[in-house]
Design a protein around this motif. Structure first.
Motif, PDB file in Angstrom:
ATOM      1  N   ALA A  25      -7.989  49.987  -8.624  1.00 16.96           N
ATOM      2  CA  ALA A  25      -7.101  51.142  -8.477  1.00 16.96           C
ATOM      3  C   ALA A  25      -6.824  51.783  -9.836  1.00 16.96           C
ATOM      4  CB  ALA A  25      -5.799  50.718  -7.809  1.00 16.96           C
ATOM      5  N   ARG A  26      -6.526  50.959 -10.836  1.00 16.61           N
ATOM      6  CA  ARG A  26      -6.215  51.478 -12.177  1.00 16.61           C
ATOM      7  C   ARG A  26      -7.401  52.241 -12.769  1.00 16.61           C
ATOM      8  NH1 ARG A  26      -7.493  49.500 -16.926  1.00 16.61           N
ATOM      9  NH2 ARG A  26      -7.914  47.395 -16.166  1.00 16.61           N
ATOM     10  N   LEU A  27      -8.595  51.651 -12.709  1.00 17.87           N
ATOM     11  CA  LEU A  27      -9.768  52.319 -13.275  1.00 17.87           C
ATOM     12  C   LEU A  27     -10.120  53.589 -12.517  1.00 17.87           C
ATOM     13  CD1 LEU A  27     -12.044  49.277 -14.197  1.00 17.87           C
ATOM     14  CD2 LEU A  27     -10.783  50.792 -15.743  1.00 17.87           C
ATOM     15  N   SER A  28      -9.869  53.609 -11.213  1.00 22.03           N
ATOM     16  CA  SER A  28     -10.123  54.828 -10.439  1.00 22.03           C
ATOM     17  C   SER A  28      -9.172  55.938 -10.843  1.00 22.03           C
ATOM     18  CB  SER A  28     -10.002  54.537  -8.942  1.00 22.03           C
ATOM     19  OG  SER A  28     -11.017  53.653  -8.531  1.00 22.03           O
ATOM     20  N   PHE A  29      -7.914  55.583 -11.102  1.00 16.12           N
ATOM     21  CA  PHE A  29      -6.964  56.574 -11.596  1.00 16.12           C
ATOM     22  C   PHE A  29      -7.364  57.064 -12.981  1.00 16.12           C
ATOM     23  CE2 PHE A  29      -3.482  54.931  -8.668  1.00 16.12           C
ATOM     24  CZ  PHE A  29      -3.374  56.123  -7.963  1.00 16.12           C
ATOM     25  N   GLU A  30      -7.782  56.143 -13.850  1.00 16.98           N
ATOM     26  CA  GLU A  30      -8.087  56.491 -15.242  1.00 16.98           C
ATOM     27  C   GLU A  30      -9.398  57.246 -15.391  1.00 16.98           C
ATOM     28  OE1 GLU A  30      -8.037  52.809 -17.386  1.00 16.98           O
ATOM     29  OE2 GLU A  30      -5.861  52.566 -17.201  1.00 16.98           O
ATOM     30  N   LYS A  31     -10.432  56.795 -14.698  1.00 17.83           N
ATOM     31  CA  LYS A  31     -11.778  57.323 -14.937  1.00 17.83           C
ATOM     32  C   LYS A  31     -12.304  58.199 -13.818  1.00 17.83           C
ATOM     33  CE  LYS A  31     -14.682  54.787 -16.934  1.00 17.83           C
ATOM     34  NZ  LYS A  31     -15.671  53.854 -17.447  1.00 17.83           N
ATOM     35  N   GLY A  32     -11.734  58.054 -12.625  1.00 20.76           N
ATOM     36  CA  GLY A  32     -12.265  58.721 -11.450  1.00 20.76           C
ATOM     37  C   GLY A  32     -12.955  57.704 -10.564  1.00 20.76           C
ATOM     38  N   LEU A  33     -12.949  57.963  -9.278  1.00 21.36           N
ATOM     39  CA  LEU A  33     -13.502  57.015  -8.318  1.00 21.36           C
ATOM     40  C   LEU A  33     -14.987  56.779  -8.553  1.00 21.36           C
ATOM     41  CD1 LEU A  33     -12.996  55.303  -5.771  1.00 21.36           C
ATOM     42  CD2 LEU A  33     -13.545  57.343  -4.417  1.00 21.36           C
ATOM     43  N   ALA A  34     -15.753  57.828  -8.760  1.00 19.13           N
ATOM     44  CA  ALA A  34     -17.205  57.693  -8.924  1.00 19.13           C
ATOM     45  C   ALA A  34     -17.553  56.963 -10.221  1.00 19.13           C
ATOM     46  CB  ALA A  34     -17.867  59.065  -8.885  1.00 19.13           C
ATOM     47  N   GLU A  35     -16.761  57.178 -11.266  1.00 20.01           N
ATOM     48  CA  GLU A  35     -17.077  56.606 -12.573  1.00 20.01           C
ATOM     49  C   GLU A  35     -16.670  55.144 -12.713  1.00 20.01           C
ATOM     50  OE1 GLU A  35     -15.696  59.601 -12.099  1.00 20.01           O
ATOM     51  OE2 GLU A  35     -17.473  60.761 -12.651  1.00 20.01           O
ATOM     52  N   ALA A  36     -15.763  54.675 -11.904  1.00 20.62           N
ATOM     53  CA  ALA A  36     -15.339  53.273 -11.961  1.00 20.62           C
ATOM     54  C   ALA A  36     -16.356  52.441 -11.178  1.00 20.62           C
ATOM     55  CB  ALA A  36     -13.939  53.111 -11.366  1.00 20.62           C
ATOM     56  N   THR A  37     -17.206  51.716 -11.892  1.00 19.25           N
ATOM     57  CA  THR A  37     -18.272  50.962 -11.237  1.00 19.25           C
ATOM     58  C   THR A  37     -17.803  49.559 -10.857  1.00 19.25           C
ATOM     59  OG1 THR A  37     -19.133  50.031 -13.292  1.00 19.25           O
ATOM     60  CG2 THR A  37     -19.992  52.198 -12.620  1.00 19.25           C
ATOM     61  N   VAL A  38     -18.522  48.961  -9.923  1.00 19.45           N
ATOM     62  CA  VAL A  38     -18.223  47.588  -9.518  1.00 19.45           C
ATOM     63  C   VAL A  38     -18.324  46.653 -10.714  1.00 19.45           C
ATOM     64  CG1 VAL A  38     -19.081  45.624  -8.170  1.00 19.45           C
ATOM     65  CG2 VAL A  38     -18.868  47.881  -7.103  1.00 19.45           C
ATOM     66  N   GLU A  39     -19.360  46.829 -11.526  1.00 17.64           N
ATOM     67  CA  GLU A  39     -19.557  45.969 -12.690  1.00 17.64           C
ATOM     68  C   GLU A  39     -18.373  46.067 -13.654  1.00 17.64           C
ATOM     69  OE1 GLU A  39     -21.786  48.006 -11.373  1.00 17.64           O
ATOM     70  OE2 GLU A  39     -23.297  46.567 -10.676  1.00 17.64           O
ATOM     71  N   GLU A  40     -17.911  47.284 -13.892  1.00 19.43           N
ATOM     72  CA  GLU A  40     -16.782  47.487 -14.802  1.00 19.43           C
ATOM     73  C   GLU A  40     -15.496  46.906 -14.223  1.00 19.43           C
ATOM     74  OE1 GLU A  40     -14.851  51.138 -17.400  1.00 19.43           O
ATOM     75  OE2 GLU A  40     -16.006  51.599 -15.592  1.00 19.43           O
ATOM     76  N   ILE A  41     -15.285  47.104 -12.940  1.00 17.06           N
ATOM     77  CA  ILE A  41     -14.085  46.568 -12.284  1.00 17.06           C
ATOM     78  C   ILE A  41     -14.089  45.049 -12.360  1.00 17.06           C
ATOM     79  CG2 ILE A  41     -12.896  46.292 -10.069  1.00 17.06           C
ATOM     80  CD1 ILE A  41     -14.021  49.164  -9.372  1.00 17.06           C
ATOM     81  N   ALA A  42     -15.237  44.446 -12.027  1.00 14.16           N
ATOM     82  CA  ALA A  42     -15.340  42.983 -12.042  1.00 14.16           C
ATOM     83  C   ALA A  42     -15.079  42.439 -13.443  1.00 14.16           C
ATOM     84  CB  ALA A  42     -16.718  42.547 -11.540  1.00 14.16           C
ATOM     85  N   ALA A  43     -15.702  43.043 -14.451  1.00 18.89           N
ATOM     86  CA  ALA A  43     -15.520  42.570 -15.832  1.00 18.89           C
ATOM     87  C   ALA A  43     -14.067  42.694 -16.267  1.00 18.89           C
ATOM     88  CB  ALA A  43     -16.435  43.352 -16.770  1.00 18.89           C
ATOM     89  N   ALA A  44     -13.433  43.828 -15.970  1.00 19.77           N
ATOM     90  CA  ALA A  44     -12.040  44.037 -16.381  1.00 19.77           C
ATOM     91  C   ALA A  44     -11.094  43.102 -15.625  1.00 19.77           C
ATOM     92  CB  ALA A  44     -11.637  45.493 -16.148  1.00 19.77           C
ATOM     93  N   ALA A  45     -11.472  42.713 -14.403  1.00 14.58           N
ATOM     94  CA  ALA A  45     -10.641  41.790 -13.622  1.00 14.58           C
ATOM     95  C   ALA A  45     -10.928  40.333 -13.973  1.00 14.58           C
ATOM     96  CB  ALA A  45     -10.867  42.018 -12.128  1.00 14.58           C
ATOM     97  N   GLY A  46     -11.958  40.107 -14.793  1.00 13.70           N
ATOM     98  CA  GLY A  46     -12.286  38.752 -15.216  1.00 13.70           C
ATOM     99  C   GLY A  46     -13.022  37.937 -14.157  1.00 13.70           C
ATOM    100  N   VAL A  47     -13.810  38.632 -13.310  1.00 13.86           N
ATOM    101  CA  VAL A  47     -14.578  37.934 -12.282  1.00 13.86           C
ATOM    102  C   VAL A  47     -16.032  38.396 -12.349  1.00 13.86           C
ATOM    103  CG1 VAL A  47     -12.579  37.719 -10.747  1.00 13.86           C
ATOM    104  CG2 VAL A  47     -14.149  39.662 -10.468  1.00 13.86           C
ATOM    105  N   SER A  48     -16.910  37.649 -11.689  1.00 15.74           N
ATOM    106  CA  SER A  48     -18.318  38.040 -11.630  1.00 15.74           C
ATOM    107  C   SER A  48     -18.513  39.085 -10.536  1.00 15.74           C
ATOM    108  CB  SER A  48     -19.186  36.821 -11.330  1.00 15.74           C
ATOM    109  OG  SER A  48     -18.943  36.372 -10.004  1.00 15.74           O
ATOM    110  N   ARG A  49     -19.664  39.747 -10.582  1.00 15.90           N
ATOM    111  CA  ARG A  49     -20.004  40.714  -9.543  1.00 15.90           C
ATOM    112  C   ARG A  49     -20.053  40.016  -8.180  1.00 15.90           C
ATOM    113  NH1 ARG A  49     -24.088  43.736  -7.044  1.00 15.90           N
ATOM    114  NH2 ARG A  49     -24.008  45.947  -7.515  1.00 15.90           N
ATOM    115  N   ARG A  50     -20.588  38.814  -8.165  1.00 19.19           N
ATOM    116  CA  ARG A  50     -20.676  38.045  -6.926  1.00 19.19           C
ATOM    117  C   ARG A  50     -19.281  37.753  -6.367  1.00 19.19           C
ATOM    118  NH1 ARG A  50     -23.798  32.282  -6.101  1.00 19.19           N
ATOM    119  NH2 ARG A  50     -23.150  31.981  -3.953  1.00 19.19           N
ATOM    120  N   THR A  51     -18.357  37.357  -7.250  1.00 18.11           N
ATOM    121  CA  THR A  51     -16.985  37.096  -6.807  1.00 18.11           C
ATOM    122  C   THR A  51     -16.352  38.369  -6.253  1.00 18.11           C
ATOM    123  OG1 THR A  51     -16.710  35.279  -8.361  1.00 18.11           O
ATOM    124  CG2 THR A  51     -14.691  36.316  -7.547  1.00 18.11           C
TER     125      THR A  51
END
Length: 201
Positions: A25-51
């Motif tokens: 939610a935070r990255l979507s507000f900051e960067k836009g929905l399209a620009e916030a990628t799964v990889e970036e969200i996972a890394a910022a949340a401290g989890v793997s893409r698989r998680t």
């Protein structure tokens, strides 16, 4: 010991779910929905893409903080074992199924703002809301199976679900954050509907 392990596991799952959702939610507000990628969200949340995908099937679900609805066992017991107020019990059951789509700590106001800012998220939310109604439909049909032929049971089910959905939407429209508590807000909305129906036959 087994219960303690189970509750710790559930607490850890909730913390991970919340971390992914809050970050999405935070990255979507900051960067836009399209620009916030799964990889970036996972890394910022401290989890793997698989998680990430173990918790959310899509990025949109993570941003909204929603999951596929389920029928809570307690809500089903209440519906089946309740009094003669089928309308009220249907509203309560549908509300419980809709609430199962979110987890604690997921502010509805933020979700509404995300949907306002990114209207494409509305479609995903409505898919889950429709799925909630589909879960309640056979339960209600089973209850109405022995009812008289007029109106036809399938029409009664459709009408009851439409009314129950309207009550829930009305409750959320009046108080998006459910500041008085979900049960109180739904009950207040239900009473308004009943009052309108009584006074305007």
């Amino acid at each position: 010991m087994h219960n303690a392990e189970g509750s710790l596991r559930e607490r850890n799952r909730l913390e991970t779910w919340t971390a992914i959702h809050d970050t999405a939610a935070r990255l979507s507000f900051e960067k836009g929905l399209a620009e916030a990628t799964v990889e970036e969200i996972a890394a910022a949340a401290g989890v793997s893409r698989r998680t990430f995908f173990n918790y959310f099937p899509t990025k949109e679900d993570a941003v909204l903080g929603v999951r596929a609805p389920a029928v809570p066992a307690e809500a089903l017991r209440d519906f089946r074992g309740g009094d003669d107020d089928l309308f009220g019990r249907t509203v309560s059951l549908l509300a419980a199924v809709v609430m199962s789509m979110t987890r604690g700590g997921s502010p509805r106001g933020r979700r509404l703002e995300l949907i306002r800012r990114y209207p494409e998220l509305r479609t995903r939310f409505h898919q889950y809301a429709s799925a909630a109604e589909k879960l309640v439909e056979p339960i209600l049909a089973e209850r109405l199976a022995g009812a008289a032929a007029r109106p036809a049971p399938e029409d009664s089910v459709a009408a009851m679900l439409a009314l129950a959905g309207a009550v829930i939407r009305f409750a959320y429209a009046r108080d998006p954050e459910m500041s008085a508590g979900t049960d109180v807000a739904i009950e207040n909305a239900l009473e308004i509907f009943r009052d309108v129906i009584r006074k305007n036959p």
